[in-house]
Design a protein around this motif. Structure first.
Motif, PDB file in Angstrom:
ATOM      1  N   ASP A 190       0.838  -1.200   0.000  1.00 34.66           N
ATOM      2  CA  ASP A 190       0.000   0.000   0.000  1.00 34.66           C
ATOM      3  C   ASP A 190       0.876   1.254   0.000  1.00 34.66           C
ATOM      4  OD1 ASP A 190      -2.612   1.319   0.229  1.00 34.66           O
ATOM      5  OD2 ASP A 190      -1.946   1.877   2.239  1.00 34.66           O
ATOM      6  N   ARG A 191       1.966   1.200   0.766  1.00 32.75           N
ATOM      7  CA  ARG A 191       2.870   2.350   0.854  1.00 32.75           C
ATOM      8  C   ARG A 191       3.543   2.635  -0.489  1.00 32.75           C
ATOM      9  NH1 ARG A 191       8.052   2.019   1.258  1.00 32.75           N
ATOM     10  NH2 ARG A 191       7.992  -0.101   2.113  1.00 32.75           N
ATOM     11  N   VAL A 192       4.107   1.601  -1.119  1.00 37.31           N
ATOM     12  CA  VAL A 192       4.824   1.840  -2.377  1.00 37.31           C
ATOM     13  C   VAL A 192       3.862   2.235  -3.494  1.00 37.31           C
ATOM     14  CG1 VAL A 192       6.741   0.317  -1.769  1.00 37.31           C
ATOM     15  CG2 VAL A 192       4.814  -0.600  -3.076  1.00 37.31           C
ATOM     16  N   ASN A 193       2.637   1.757  -3.421  1.00 43.56           N
ATOM     17  CA  ASN A 193       1.664   2.150  -4.445  1.00 43.56           C
ATOM     18  C   ASN A 193       1.296   3.624  -4.305  1.00 43.56           C
ATOM     19  OD1 ASN A 193      -0.018   1.552  -6.700  1.00 43.56           O
ATOM     20  ND2 ASN A 193      -1.792   1.490  -5.340  1.00 43.56           N
ATOM     21  N   LYS A 194       1.181   4.091  -3.078  1.00 44.66           N
ATOM     22  CA  LYS A 194       0.895   5.506  -2.851  1.00 44.66           C
ATOM     23  C   LYS A 194       2.074   6.376  -3.273  1.00 44.66           C
ATOM     24  CE  LYS A 194      -2.373   4.878   0.972  1.00 44.66           C
ATOM     25  NZ  LYS A 194      -2.587   4.984   2.445  1.00 44.66           N
ATOM     26  N   GLU A 195       3.281   5.883  -3.038  1.00 41.04           N
ATOM     27  CA  GLU A 195       4.481   6.647  -3.366  1.00 41.04           C
ATOM     28  C   GLU A 195       4.755   6.690  -4.870  1.00 41.04           C
ATOM     29  OE1 GLU A 195       7.004   5.617   0.741  1.00 41.04           O
ATOM     30  OE2 GLU A 195       7.500   4.643  -1.160  1.00 41.04           O
ATOM     31  N   PHE A 199      -0.691   1.481  -9.632  1.00 38.57           N
ATOM     32  CA  PHE A 199      -2.021   1.335 -10.228  1.00 38.57           C
ATOM     33  C   PHE A 199      -3.030   2.098  -9.382  1.00 38.57           C
ATOM     34  CE2 PHE A 199      -2.118  -1.885  -6.979  1.00 38.57           C
ATOM     35  CZ  PHE A 199      -3.447  -2.027  -6.615  1.00 38.57           C
ATOM     36  N   LYS A 200      -4.157   2.417 -10.001  1.00 44.83           N
ATOM     37  CA  LYS A 200      -5.212   3.116  -9.281  1.00 44.83           C
ATOM     38  C   LYS A 200      -5.971   2.119  -8.417  1.00 44.83           C
ATOM     39  CE  LYS A 200      -5.869   6.664 -12.820  1.00 44.83           C
ATOM     40  NZ  LYS A 200      -6.813   7.297 -13.775  1.00 44.83           N
ATOM     41  N   GLY A 201      -6.403   2.567  -7.279  1.00 41.12           N
ATOM     42  CA  GLY A 201      -7.122   1.674  -6.389  1.00 41.12           C
ATOM     43  C   GLY A 201      -6.231   1.194  -5.261  1.00 41.12           C
ATOM     44  N   LYS A 202      -6.705   0.160  -4.574  1.00 38.47           N
ATOM     45  CA  LYS A 202      -5.994  -0.334  -3.403  1.00 38.47           C
ATOM     46  C   LYS A 202      -6.050  -1.852  -3.376  1.00 38.47           C
ATOM     47  CE  LYS A 202      -5.694   0.562   1.577  1.00 38.47           C
ATOM     48  NZ  LYS A 202      -6.298   1.302   2.716  1.00 38.47           N
ATOM     49  N   ILE A 203      -4.919  -2.464  -3.128  1.00 36.26           N
ATOM     50  CA  ILE A 203      -4.871  -3.915  -3.036  1.00 36.26           C
ATOM     51  C   ILE A 203      -5.523  -4.357  -1.735  1.00 36.26           C
ATOM     52  CG2 ILE A 203      -2.614  -3.998  -1.880  1.00 36.26           C
ATOM     53  CD1 ILE A 203      -2.007  -6.476  -3.624  1.00 36.26           C
ATOM     54  N   GLY A 204      -6.213  -5.485  -1.758  1.00 36.08           N
ATOM     55  CA  GLY A 204      -6.904  -5.969  -0.571  1.00 36.08           C
ATOM     56  C   GLY A 204      -6.050  -6.914   0.257  1.00 36.08           C
ATOM     57  N   LEU A 205      -6.278  -6.929   1.553  1.00 36.24           N
ATOM     58  CA  LEU A 205      -5.536  -7.818   2.439  1.00 36.24           C
ATOM     59  C   LEU A 205      -5.789  -9.278   2.081  1.00 36.24           C
ATOM     60  CD1 LEU A 205      -3.776  -8.383   4.905  1.00 36.24           C
ATOM     61  CD2 LEU A 205      -5.812  -8.100   6.349  1.00 36.24           C
ATOM     62  N   ARG A 206      -7.011  -9.587   1.710  1.00 34.61           N
ATOM     63  CA  ARG A 206      -7.326 -10.971   1.346  1.00 34.61           C
ATOM     64  C   ARG A 206      -6.518 -11.408   0.127  1.00 34.61           C
ATOM     65  NH1 ARG A 206     -13.490 -13.395   0.658  1.00 34.61           N
ATOM     66  NH2 ARG A 206     -12.885 -15.610   0.476  1.00 34.61           N
ATOM     67  N   ASP A 207      -6.352 -10.499  -0.828  1.00 38.27           N
ATOM     68  CA  ASP A 207      -5.543 -10.813  -2.011  1.00 38.27           C
ATOM     69  C   ASP A 207      -4.081 -11.030  -1.631  1.00 38.27           C
ATOM     70  OD1 ASP A 207      -7.656 -10.657  -3.835  1.00 38.27           O
ATOM     71  OD2 ASP A 207      -7.462  -8.484  -3.995  1.00 38.27           O
ATOM     72  N   VAL A 208      -3.586 -10.235  -0.701  1.00 40.21           N
ATOM     73  CA  VAL A 208      -2.205 -10.386  -0.246  1.00 40.21           C
ATOM     74  C   VAL A 208      -2.013 -11.747   0.418  1.00 40.21           C
ATOM     75  CG1 VAL A 208      -0.448  -9.513   1.348  1.00 40.21           C
ATOM     76  CG2 VAL A 208      -1.805  -7.912  -0.016  1.00 40.21           C
ATOM     77  N   LYS A 209      -2.981 -12.161   1.200  1.00 40.93           N
ATOM     78  CA  LYS A 209      -2.905 -13.478   1.840  1.00 40.93           C
ATOM     79  C   LYS A 209      -2.877 -14.585   0.793  1.00 40.93           C
ATOM     80  CE  LYS A 209      -5.123 -12.183   6.210  1.00 40.93           C
ATOM     81  NZ  LYS A 209      -6.303 -12.370   7.100  1.00 40.93           N
TER      82      LYS A 209
END
Length: 219
Positions: A190-195, A199-209
């Motif tokens: 989430d941090r590197v995507n903001k920096e 991509f637009k949007g936000k990755i989900g924790l469930r996807d990370v798992k």
């Protein structure tokens, strides 16, 4: 190290366990329904390894006859085929990776390294990476980054963009991803995507798992 998992060394019990332990996406969640019975039917017809099954399922035209032969529902086999093929990512052109510069791609392609699978095979040891660096004139540090990006796409669900995010977040090997704490990895991505706006949007924790679990199956 081969780009793909060894299907011949993965038996159907291993495949069944992987499916049962995976947080399947909703469209494939029904694969766990009657999975033991369905896999016993497949084994009874001589399908003992992932290689055996994938070979038969690879072409959708074979599925009706396989369903009739094994007694496993047609729709179940269609979903099983999709899940299995997800374990074998298609070769990607080098231009799909944002981390590769045009001139670097041209140098690699002149060596016949035109996609992710070919490049992975050419870089899968420190000695090979050193040789390619000398042959192309591309700095060794850049070659190491290329290898990390390519290697990470062996994980189910990992696109070139996702691989770039993982490298930027410090998770530059499959081992590091497989051993990651999902919450920490989620925050890092989430941090590197903001920096860097991967991509637009936000990755989900469930996807990370799901990614962490999928990485554990890649050797």
């Amino acid at each position: 190290m081969p780009y793909y998992i060894d299907a011949e060394k993965t038996n159907l019990d291993d495949l069944q366990k992987r499916i049962e332990e995976t947080d399947l996406i909703p469209s494939r969640s029904s694969l766990t329904v009657n999975i033991e019975d369905n896999f016993e039917k497949l084994k009874a017809q001589g399908f003992l390894t992932l290689w055996d099954l994938r070979k038969e399922l690879k072409y959708s035209k074979n599925i009706p006859s396989l369903s009739k032969k094994t007694g496993v529902d047609y729709d179940y086999l269609v979903l099983l085929r999709r899940e299995i093929e997800g374990y074998f990512p298609k070769p990607l052109p080098l231009c799909a990776f944002d981390g590769f510069q045009k001139g670097e791609i041209e140098k690699l392609e002149k060596c016949g390294l035109k996609n992710s699978v070919l490049l992975h095979e050419a870089l899968d040891s420190a000695k090979k990476r050193s040789e390619i660096s000398a042959r192309t004139g591309i700095a060794g540090t850049r070659i190491d980054i290329f290898y990390s990006l390519i290697d990470l796409t062996r994980i189910q669900w990992i696109s070139p963009i996702a691989a770039g995010m993982l490298v930027a977040a410090g998770y530059d090997t499959i081992k590091r991803v497989s051993q990651a704490d999902a919450d920490e990895l989620y925050n890092a991505l989430d941090r590197v995507n903001k920096e860097r706006n991967f991509f637009k949007g936000k990755i989900g924790l469930r996807d990370v798992k799901r990614i962490v679990k999928a990485a554990s199956y890649v050797k």
